[in-house]
Design a protein around this motif. Structure first.
Motif, PDB file in Angstrom:
ATOM      1  N   ALA A  12       0.631  -1.073   0.076  1.00 12.59           N
ATOM      2  CA  ALA A  12       0.060  -0.017  -0.633  1.00 12.59           C
ATOM      3  C   ALA A  12       0.550   1.353   0.089  1.00 12.59           C
ATOM      4  N   SER A  13       2.637   1.143   0.278  1.00  7.33           N
ATOM      5  CA  SER A  13       2.997   2.440   0.155  1.00  7.33           C
ATOM      6  C   SER A  13       2.608   2.693  -1.104  1.00  7.33           C
ATOM      7  N   GLY A  14       2.967   2.516  -2.138  1.00 10.26           N
ATOM      8  CA  GLY A  14       3.194   3.503  -3.380  1.00 10.26           C
ATOM      9  C   GLY A  14       4.753   3.248  -3.759  1.00 10.26           C
ATOM     10  N   MET A  15       5.055   2.574  -3.224  1.00 11.37           N
ATOM     11  CA  MET A  15       7.481   2.738  -3.387  1.00 11.37           C
ATOM     12  C   MET A  15       7.427   1.506  -4.494  1.00 11.37           C
ATOM     13  N   PRO A  16       8.001   0.984  -5.126  1.00 14.71           N
ATOM     14  CA  PRO A  16       8.450   0.235  -6.150  1.00 14.71           C
ATOM     15  C   PRO A  16       8.788  -0.988  -5.119  1.00 14.71           C
ATOM     16  N   ILE A  35      10.132   8.704   2.288  1.00 12.76           N
ATOM     17  CA  ILE A  35       9.425   7.138   2.648  1.00 12.76           C
ATOM     18  C   ILE A  35       8.406   7.525   2.950  1.00 12.76           C
ATOM     19  N   VAL A  36       7.585   6.317   3.065  1.00  9.20           N
ATOM     20  CA  VAL A  36       6.487   6.090   3.077  1.00  9.20           C
ATOM     21  C   VAL A  36       6.416   5.349   4.893  1.00  9.20           C
ATOM     22  N   LEU A  37       5.897   5.736   6.100  1.00  9.36           N
ATOM     23  CA  LEU A  37       5.550   5.604   7.429  1.00  9.36           C
ATOM     24  C   LEU A  37       4.440   5.131   7.784  1.00  9.36           C
TER      25      LEU A  37
END
Ligand code: SAM
Length: 282
Positions: free
Chosen positions: A122-126, A182-184
């Motif tokens: 769910a982060s949206g990061m690769p 960053i995603v927290l």
């Protein structure tokens, strides 16, 4: 016949996330090894699971490992559960799995809740390539070494963190890895679940003003390949520096230009032209 070791994932916040098969297995085994028996009692009572429960955690895993192995060898199947999530991921379980494999005991892992996989998707990061880094150690030197080793990591990186250590972790990450996305992911599957999609610098500022609460998964963007390339190129010695260095060592023009051209994999003519330009200052 030997018993079987089942790795049973438990909810990371929302009791509804336990799978039907996990409940079935927990009901079928005679013995459950739990990280904290008081924490697990709530879950087991909730689902009416009545098996005998014994503790298995970081500081008793050696003695308890042998005990559980003897039970398995006597034909009793054992389920391992931890306080939350997938046993063996930053949790006890890994050593017991190895012990069972060494002793030809069958091991079966049931799929189910796991904090890092939930946060990552769910982060949206690769998500194509990522590394799981677990918890950074509390020892500052060890933390900095760990982060130094990740400076040129291009894959998405995942960390676990406790609220009281979050600020020092963000500070160290910013210092060693530079500002980046960053995603927290906080309190996943719970009432106050939150994804803060931001940068290291902004996250640090935010949590300096708002005390961190709850459990965190940190999803950090990998290093930018273009930036890494630039840093690599600027770290290389240039032709002029090398010409000065080797001429200080007393090398003559022909040998000097050949050596620098070979080392930098540049045409000799180019290096010789440079030599002619600066030779009076050498
Ligand atoms: N075995 C677990 C798993 O499969 O994710 C992890 C256990 S580890 C001891 C506990 C850490 O997982 C916490 O400090 C936090 O970083 C992360 N975690 C567990 N539950 C979480 C949740 N509901 N929200 C965010 N992070 C969580």
């Amino acid at each position: 016949m030997n018993g079987k070791l089942y790795l049973c994932p438990t909810p990371i916040g929302n009791l509804g996330d336990i799978t039907l098969r996990t409940i079935e297995v927990l009901k079928s085994v005679e013995l459950i090894a739990a990280e904290d028996t008081r924490v697990s009692a709530k879950l087991l009572n909730h689902f009416g699971i009545k098996a005998q429960v014994t503790s298995y955690y970081e500081h008793n895993k050696r003695e308890k490992g042998s005990y559980l192995l003897s039970k398995l060898k006597s034909g009793i199947s054992v389920a391992v559960i931890t306080d939350a999530g997938m046993p063996g991921i930053s949790d006890p379980g890994e050593d017991l799995v190895r012990l069972c494999i060494e002793n030809n005991i069958e091991v079966e892992a049931l799929p189910g809740p796991c904090a890092f996989a939930t946060a990552l998707v769910a982060s949206g990061m690769p998500t194509g390539r990522f590394t799981f880094e677990g918890f950074l150690t509390v020892n500052r030197k060890g933390r900095l070494e760990h982060l130094e080793g990740l400076k040129s990591e291009m894959r998405t990186m995942i960390f676990y963190e406790a609220p009281h250590k979050l600020l020092s972790t963000l500070r160290d990450m910013l210092e060693v890895l530079g500002d980046r996305e960053i995603v927290l992911a906080r309190e996943l599957t719970k009432k106050y679940e939150e994804y803060r999609r931001t940068t290291l610098g902004d996250a640090l500022q935010y949590y300096e003003e708002n005390a961190p609460k709850g459990e965190f998964v940190l999803i950090l963007k990998g290093a930018d390949p273009d930036k890494l390339k630039e840093e690599y190129i600027s770290s290389l010695p240039n032709a002029e520096e090398l010409l000065r260095l080797y001429s200080d060592e007393g090398m003559r023009a022909k040998e000097l230009t050949r050596r620098v051209a070979d080392e930098l994999k540049r045409p000799r003519r180019e290096i010789y032209d440079l030599y002619l330009k600066i030779k009076d200052t050498l």
